[in-house]
Design an enzyme around this catalytic site. Structure first.
Site, PDB file in Angstrom:
ATOM      1  N   ARG A  33       0.848  -1.198   0.000  1.00 48.62           N
ATOM      2  CA  ARG A  33       0.000   0.000   0.000  1.00 48.62           C
ATOM      3  C   ARG A  33       0.880   1.244   0.000  1.00 48.62           C
ATOM      4  O   ARG A  33       2.048   1.195   0.355  1.00 48.62           O
ATOM      5  CB  ARG A  33      -0.929  -0.015   1.215  1.00 48.62           C
ATOM      6  CG  ARG A  33      -2.001  -1.093   1.088  1.00 48.62           C
ATOM      7  CD  ARG A  33      -2.841  -1.208   2.329  1.00 48.62           C
ATOM      8  NE  ARG A  33      -3.548   0.019   2.603  1.00 48.62           N
ATOM      9  CZ  ARG A  33      -3.583   0.608   3.801  1.00 48.62           C
ATOM     10  NH1 ARG A  33      -2.958   0.069   4.819  1.00 48.62           N
ATOM     11  NH2 ARG A  33      -4.243   1.724   3.973  1.00 48.62           N
ATOM     12  N   LYS A  52       2.566  -7.370  12.367  1.00 48.20           N
ATOM     13  CA  LYS A  52       1.877  -7.588  11.089  1.00 48.20           C
ATOM     14  C   LYS A  52       2.137  -8.994  10.540  1.00 48.20           C
ATOM     15  O   LYS A  52       3.283  -9.391  10.357  1.00 48.20           O
ATOM     16  CB  LYS A  52       2.338  -6.531  10.084  1.00 48.20           C
ATOM     17  CG  LYS A  52       1.634  -6.608   8.755  1.00 48.20           C
ATOM     18  CD  LYS A  52       1.750  -5.294   8.019  1.00 48.20           C
ATOM     19  CE  LYS A  52       1.299  -5.404   6.584  1.00 48.20           C
ATOM     20  NZ  LYS A  52       1.140  -4.098   5.948  1.00 48.20           N
ATOM     21  N   ARG A 107      -2.035   4.321  15.171  1.00 50.19           N
ATOM     22  CA  ARG A 107      -1.038   3.752  16.100  1.00 50.19           C
ATOM     23  C   ARG A 107      -1.636   3.689  17.493  1.00 50.19           C
ATOM     24  O   ARG A 107      -2.575   4.410  17.804  1.00 50.19           O
ATOM     25  CB  ARG A 107       0.193   4.670  16.205  1.00 50.19           C
ATOM     26  CG  ARG A 107       0.837   5.022  14.907  1.00 50.19           C
ATOM     27  CD  ARG A 107       2.100   4.220  14.696  1.00 50.19           C
ATOM     28  NE  ARG A 107       2.929   4.767  13.652  1.00 50.19           N
ATOM     29  CZ  ARG A 107       2.646   4.756  12.357  1.00 50.19           C
ATOM     30  NH1 ARG A 107       1.516   4.233  11.938  1.00 50.19           N
ATOM     31  NH2 ARG A 107       3.464   5.280  11.467  1.00 50.19           N
TER      32      ARG A 107
HETATM   33  C1  BTN Z   1       0.477  -3.859   2.361  1.00 52.99           C
HETATM   34  O1  BTN Z   1       1.231  -2.913   2.080  1.00 52.99           O
HETATM   35  O2  BTN Z   1       0.212  -4.140   3.524  1.00 52.99           O
HETATM   36  C2  BTN Z   1      -0.153  -4.658   1.259  1.00 52.99           C
HETATM   37  C3  BTN Z   1       0.747  -5.743   0.776  1.00 52.99           C
HETATM   38  C4  BTN Z   1       0.143  -6.592  -0.318  1.00 52.99           C
HETATM   39  C5  BTN Z   1       1.128  -7.589  -0.875  1.00 52.99           C
HETATM   40  C6  BTN Z   1       0.485  -8.555  -1.815  1.00 52.99           C
HETATM   41  S1  BTN Z   1       1.527  -9.924  -2.180  1.00 52.99           S
HETATM   42  C7  BTN Z   1       0.437 -10.445  -3.431  1.00 52.99           C
HETATM   43  C8  BTN Z   1      -0.033  -9.192  -4.153  1.00 52.99           C
HETATM   44  N1  BTN Z   1       0.882  -8.808  -5.197  1.00 52.99           N
HETATM   45  C9  BTN Z   1       1.480  -7.633  -4.947  1.00 52.99           C
HETATM   46  O3  BTN Z   1       2.312  -7.084  -5.689  1.00 52.99           O
HETATM   47  N2  BTN Z   1       1.046  -7.146  -3.778  1.00 52.99           N
HETATM   48  C10 BTN Z   1       0.061  -8.008  -3.173  1.00 52.99           C
END
Ligand code: BTN
Length: 252
Positions: A50, A115, A250
């Site tokens: 994100r 996380k 937070r």
């Molecule tokens: C975050 O930042 O918390 C979200 C992470 C999401 C990662 C997943 S892995 C599978 C899919 N492909 C990606 O490139 N991102 C999501």
């Protein structure tokens, strides 16, 4: 489980050893996909997180999957979708015997305050038309400690929840089935049917928190989410509502 298996047969699952990003793979093909089609990989070279952050996905250490969906009602109807996805993934884990996983607003999976998984929902479409959705999930299973140093926040992994991990194919199938079911429910009734479950799983429920919005810091007590997925924050001036975007939460 039995109920889930009674759903329509699984849509195609595209599996890769190495890929740039499973979200990217589906996004490039949205016009050829049917709802529920998915992409899995052992490793991503350009995993996306994100807020434009990279997502570290070392080989064989995570469940890395993305699922495509088309929402006929259009983009506006997708509000709150990522919170429903969070509930679906936690419930999939619960059904496999992984208890104690929680949700941190808006859509991180947490285990014991760290996380465990991230969710990235990406969408495209134009006003008034159906929209394409790609739902991506990265779930830490067993991360090598030296790789983990590349991650910029405290993280946990599924083997801490339960040292004996279920077979990864079984895990993937279970998450995909729960996601499919959740998307069907979401299409029919939006986030409303997930709010109670989300609030049951809320990591910050009833706790003092601070909301960071750019330079602004707002303190209050976390009181779960409303039907749109807005965070309910109890402040001195009453309960205020905050919707996603560039807000982070937070312990306060
Ligand atoms: C975050 O930042 O918390 C979200 C992470 C999401 C990662 C997943 S892995 C599978 C899919 N492909 C990606 O490139 N991102 C999501």
């Amino acid at each position: 489980q039995a109920q889930l298996q009674a759903l329509a047969p699984m849509a195609p699952v595209n599996c890769f050893s190495v890929i740039d990003s499973t979200n990217q793979y589906l996004f490039e093909r949205v016009n050829q996909l049917s709802a529920g089609e998915s992409c899995l990989a052992e490793c991503q070279t350009a995993g996306r997180g994100r807020r434009g952050k990279p997502w570290v996905s070392p080989f064989g250490c995570q469940l890395i999957l993305s699922m495509y969906w088309r929402l006929e009602q259009g983009m506006a109807a997708a509000m709150g979708l990522s919170l429903a996805v969070g509930v679906a993934v936690v419930e999939a884990l619960e059904s496999l015997g992984y208890p104690g996983v929680e949700l941190k607003w808006p859509n991180d999976l947490y285990y014991q305050g760290r996380k465990l998984a991230g969710i990235l929902v990406e969408m495209s479409g134009s006003a008034g038309a159906s929209c394409h959705l790609v739902i991506g999930i990265g779930l830490n299973l067993a991360m090598p400690s030296q790789q983990g140093e590349k991650i910029d926040q405290a993280w946990s992994e599924l083997r801490q929840v339960q040292p004996e991990l279920v077979d990864r194919n079984q895990l993937a199938a279970c998450v995909l089935l729960h996601l499919q079911e959740a998307m069907q429910t979401f299409e029919q009734s939006g986030l409303a049917s997930f709010v109670e479950s989300w609030n049951r799983l809320d990591y910050f429920a009833g706790q003092p928190v601070k909301l960071l919005m750019g330079e602004q810091v707002i303190r209050g007590i976390a009181r779960g989410i409303d039907d749109r997925g807005a965070l309910r924050l109890e402040t001195d001036e009453g309960v205020k509502l905050y919707l996603g975007g560039e807000i982070s939460l937070r312990r306060g």
